[in-house]
Design a protein around this motif. Structure first.
Motif, PDB file in Angstrom:
ATOM      1  N   THR A   1      78.570 101.193  25.177  1.00  0.00           N
ATOM      2  CA  THR A   1      79.437 101.512  24.041  1.00  0.00           C
ATOM      3  C   THR A   1      79.411 103.021  23.787  1.00  0.00           C
ATOM      4  O   THR A   1      80.375 103.575  23.277  1.00  0.00           O
ATOM      5  CB  THR A   1      78.965 100.786  22.775  1.00  0.00           C
ATOM      6  OG1 THR A   1      77.569 100.975  22.640  1.00  0.00           O
ATOM      7  CG2 THR A   1      79.278  99.318  22.825  1.00  0.00           C
ATOM      8  N   GLU A   2      78.310 103.642  24.186  1.00  0.00           N
ATOM      9  CA  GLU A   2      78.208 105.089  23.974  1.00  0.00           C
ATOM     10  C   GLU A   2      79.303 105.840  24.738  1.00  0.00           C
ATOM     11  O   GLU A   2      80.043 106.643  24.161  1.00  0.00           O
ATOM     12  CB  GLU A   2      76.843 105.544  24.470  1.00  0.00           C
ATOM     13  CG  GLU A   2      76.502 106.918  24.011  1.00  0.00           C
ATOM     14  CD  GLU A   2      74.993 107.089  23.929  1.00  0.00           C
ATOM     15  OE1 GLU A   2      74.280 106.301  24.586  1.00  0.00           O
ATOM     16  OE2 GLU A   2      74.558 107.999  23.220  1.00  0.00           O
ATOM     17  N   SER A   3      79.416 105.532  26.044  1.00  0.00           N
ATOM     18  CA  SER A   3      80.428 106.287  26.788  1.00  0.00           C
ATOM     19  C   SER A   3      81.834 105.819  26.415  1.00  0.00           C
ATOM     20  O   SER A   3      82.772 106.616  26.434  1.00  0.00           O
ATOM     21  CB  SER A   3      80.178 106.241  28.297  1.00  0.00           C
ATOM     22  OG  SER A   3      80.367 104.963  28.768  1.00  0.00           O
ATOM     23  N   ALA A   4      81.977 104.546  26.021  1.00  0.00           N
ATOM     24  CA  ALA A   4      83.304 104.087  25.568  1.00  0.00           C
ATOM     25  C   ALA A   4      83.712 104.875  24.324  1.00  0.00           C
ATOM     26  O   ALA A   4      84.858 105.315  24.208  1.00  0.00           O
ATOM     27  CB  ALA A   4      83.272 102.593  25.253  1.00  0.00           C
ATOM     28  N   ALA A   5      82.750 105.081  23.419  1.00  0.00           N
ATOM     29  CA  ALA A   5      83.056 105.826  22.185  1.00  0.00           C
ATOM     30  C   ALA A   5      83.468 107.257  22.532  1.00  0.00           C
ATOM     31  O   ALA A   5      84.411 107.801  21.946  1.00  0.00           O
ATOM     32  CB  ALA A   5      81.851 105.818  21.258  1.00  0.00           C
ATOM     33  N   GLN A   6      82.777 107.817  23.525  1.00  0.00           N
ATOM     34  CA  GLN A   6      83.118 109.199  23.921  1.00  0.00           C
ATOM     35  C   GLN A   6      84.545 109.288  24.449  1.00  0.00           C
ATOM     36  O   GLN A   6      85.291 110.203  24.116  1.00  0.00           O
ATOM     37  CB  GLN A   6      82.146 109.688  24.999  1.00  0.00           C
ATOM     38  CG  GLN A   6      80.886 110.261  24.385  1.00  0.00           C
ATOM     39  CD  GLN A   6      79.797 110.437  25.425  1.00  0.00           C
ATOM     40  OE1 GLN A   6      80.033 110.321  26.632  1.00  0.00           O
ATOM     41  NE2 GLN A   6      78.575 110.690  24.955  1.00  0.00           N
ATOM     42  N   ILE A   7      84.907 108.311  25.300  1.00  0.00           N
ATOM     43  CA  ILE A   7      86.271 108.313  25.852  1.00  0.00           C
ATOM     44  C   ILE A   7      87.294 108.141  24.726  1.00  0.00           C
ATOM     45  O   ILE A   7      88.328 108.813  24.688  1.00  0.00           O
ATOM     46  CB  ILE A   7      86.436 107.183  26.899  1.00  0.00           C
ATOM     47  CG1 ILE A   7      85.487 107.391  28.077  1.00  0.00           C
ATOM     48  CG2 ILE A   7      87.879 107.043  27.370  1.00  0.00           C
ATOM     49  CD1 ILE A   7      85.895 108.475  29.039  1.00  0.00           C
ATOM     50  N   MET A   8      86.979 107.243  23.814  1.00  0.00           N
ATOM     51  CA  MET A   8      87.946 106.971  22.732  1.00  0.00           C
ATOM     52  C   MET A   8      88.137 108.173  21.831  1.00  0.00           C
ATOM     53  O   MET A   8      89.237 108.411  21.338  1.00  0.00           O
ATOM     54  CB  MET A   8      87.482 105.767  21.924  1.00  0.00           C
ATOM     55  CG  MET A   8      87.889 104.481  22.590  1.00  0.00           C
ATOM     56  SD  MET A   8      87.869 103.161  21.428  1.00  0.00           S
ATOM     57  CE  MET A   8      86.617 102.211  22.027  1.00  0.00           C
TER      58      MET A   8
END
Ligand code: NAP
Length: 473
Positions: free
Chosen positions: A301-308
């Motif tokens: 979820t960390e990298s997903a949040a970064q992409i978002m």
């Protein structure tokens, strides 16, 4: 005002409220008002019936009041089921409606038969009686079975049960019931009348089961809305038997709305009526042989949040899993956090996402997400290539590209949300299990797709926390 005028007036207002109720229920903003006017209409209908009993000097109030109390005692707990169980709850209501019509028809026939009342058993009335019990009893068993399939009751097979000449056998049974009905119309007071009547009841009960067993669990929501229209038609027939105009109009409204709803669902799945009823959709699919084991790319979820965070347009595609996880409030948090960063967030609403039409709209409205950001499939698909991120929350079949490309797929031809056209796809689900149609989804294996495995509520909550934690810049 005479008692009869009062009855007719109550029925008239009740009819108007039933019509308004349907009108209002078709829009989320007025849906609540629609429900209340439906309840008021029903109360007036009961009041009208009681007034009618008084007008004719009858004394059987207690039966009506007793039925009212019993019905409310069953209905109240039924109204408290979670939203995900609403399709089976609705099926149970239809079962009760069908049973009521069937029992009233049976009682009327035996009453008039006992009185040897040839006038009350005029051909037109017997035609209505036969239609009432046929539709009523088949709706009863059919809806019970549909509710059981939707509830995934262990001893009821989910997969379609098929055998040779199934449709022919069903058709023959129906023809026998119809033949008995014709005989009864021509000779309602014959010595064999009650036997023929009993046989029609039994055949209708059996017919309800036989009609539903070849239909897979996946088609049950459509089927219950077809059964809804049968229950409505049965009420119309009951209205003719009892000479009650309110029953005729309310039944017609019920019957036609059920039919319209099933047509909407069939269209959204690109299926025909006959395909739903006789297509045995959802039979075990043969797995393609020799194919390599495909791999999913799981992400955090960390990298997903970064992409978002970097995105300017995020399209959220909710599905049945969001409903199961009751994730809508967490989704609202995520929506707020993204909007706060100036990111455009839209919800892509597929007409059959979830398990009933409007399922996603109801959940997102509950979390008070503005209606304007809920965009219908046809409209959002044009924007999908511009979307930086498609975030799929517990949706599967409604984003499966096989519907566009794979002619052998059972969902081929179903319109889908073009999530695969977004630049990056994040998909939240708990496992590698397929969705409702029981088929794999190529979308999850694309290079641009990353899986966020876990319960939708937990994962979206986590995503929101990550976004909030890194907030402030
Ligand atoms: P879907 O294809 O049934 O997929 C739902 C996905 O949600 C599943 O793959 C499941 O995967 C995941 N899921 C379940 N619980 C979850 C949880 N707690 N957290 C996260 N994920 C969860 O749903 P859909 O894409 O919404 O499509 C609807 C289907 O229903 C279509 O096939 C449609 O034709 C059918 N249908 C709908 C209607 C209607 O009126 N809406 C009517 C008739 C038929 P995991 O198990 O791996 O988590």
């Amino acid at each position: 005002m005479s008692a009869e005028t009062l009855v007719q007036l109550l029925y008239l207002v009740s009819t108007a409220l039933f019509i308004l109720s349907l009108r209002w229920m078709s829009d989320p903003e007025t849906a609540r008002k629609g429900v209340f006017s439906g309840v008021a209409a029903m109360l007036l209908a009961v009041a009208g019936t009681l007034a009618g009993v008084a007008a004719t000097g009858g004394t059987h109030y207690w039966w009506i009041l007793g039925a009212f109390v019993l019905g409310s005692a069953i209905g109240y707990p039924l109204a408290l089921v979670p939203l995900t169980a609403v399709p089976q709850r609705t099926a149970l209501s239809h079962a009760f409606g069908g049973l009521a019509a069937g029992l009233v028809g049976t009682a009327k026939y035996f009453l008039y038969y006992g009185q040897r009342n040839a006038e009350a058993l005029a051909p037109f009335i017997v035609v209505a009686l036969v239609a009432e019990i046929l539709l009523g009893f088949l709706t009863f068993t059919g809806s019970l079975l549909a509710a059981g399939k939707l509830q995934e009751v262990a001893w009821i097979p989910q997969r379609p049960v098929t055998y040779p000449f199934q449709n022919l056998v069903n058709l023959l049974l129906f023809a026998v019931a119809l033949g008995l009905g014709v005989a009864l119309v021509l000779n309602p007071l014959a010595a064999w009348g009650p036997l023929a009547f009993g046989l029609i009841v039994l055949l209708s009960l059996a017919f309800g089961v036989l009609l539903i067993i070849p239909i897979g669990g996946a088609d049950m929501p459509t089927v219950i809305s077809i059964l809804n229209s049968y229950a409505g038609l049965s009420a119309v027939a009951m209205g003719f038997v009892l000479n009650n105009k309110l029953l005729i109009t309310a039944g017609a409204l019920d019957g036609s709305s059920g039919l319209i709803l099933s047509i909407i669902m069939c269209k959204a799945m690109n299926r025909s009526f006959t395909n739903v009823l006789f297509g045995a959709f959802g039979q075990a699919q043969q797995k393609a042989e020799g194919g390599e084991e495909k791999v999913y790319k799981a992400d955090t979820t960390e990298s997903a949040a970064q992409i978002m965070e970097q995105a300017s347009l995020v399209v959220i595609v909710p599905g049945y899993g969001m409903a199961v996880a009751q994730a809508q409030h967490k989704v609202r948090e995520l929506y707020d956090l993204l909007k706060k960063r100036g990111i455009t967030v839209k919800f892509a609403i597929h007409p059959v996402a979830g398990r009933m039409p409007g399922h996603m709209n109801v959940l997102l409205a509950e979390a008070e997400i503005p209606y304007d950001d809920l965009v219908e499939m046809d409209e959002i698909n044009g924007d999908m290539p511009q979307a930086d991120v498609a975030l799929i929350i517990g949706a599967n079949d409604v984003v499966n590209p096989a519907a566009r490309t794979d002619k052998t797929s059972p969902i081929y031809g179903m319109p889908i949300i073009d999530a695969d056209k977004a630049r990056t796809v994040y998909a939240i689900k708990r496992s590698k299990n397929p969705g409702f149609a029981g088929i794999d989804n190529e979308l999850y294996f694309l290079d641009k797709t990353f899986m966020l495995f876990g319960d939708a509520k937990a994962v979206v909550g986590d995503l929101a926390r990550k976004l909030a934690g890194e907030g402030g810049h």
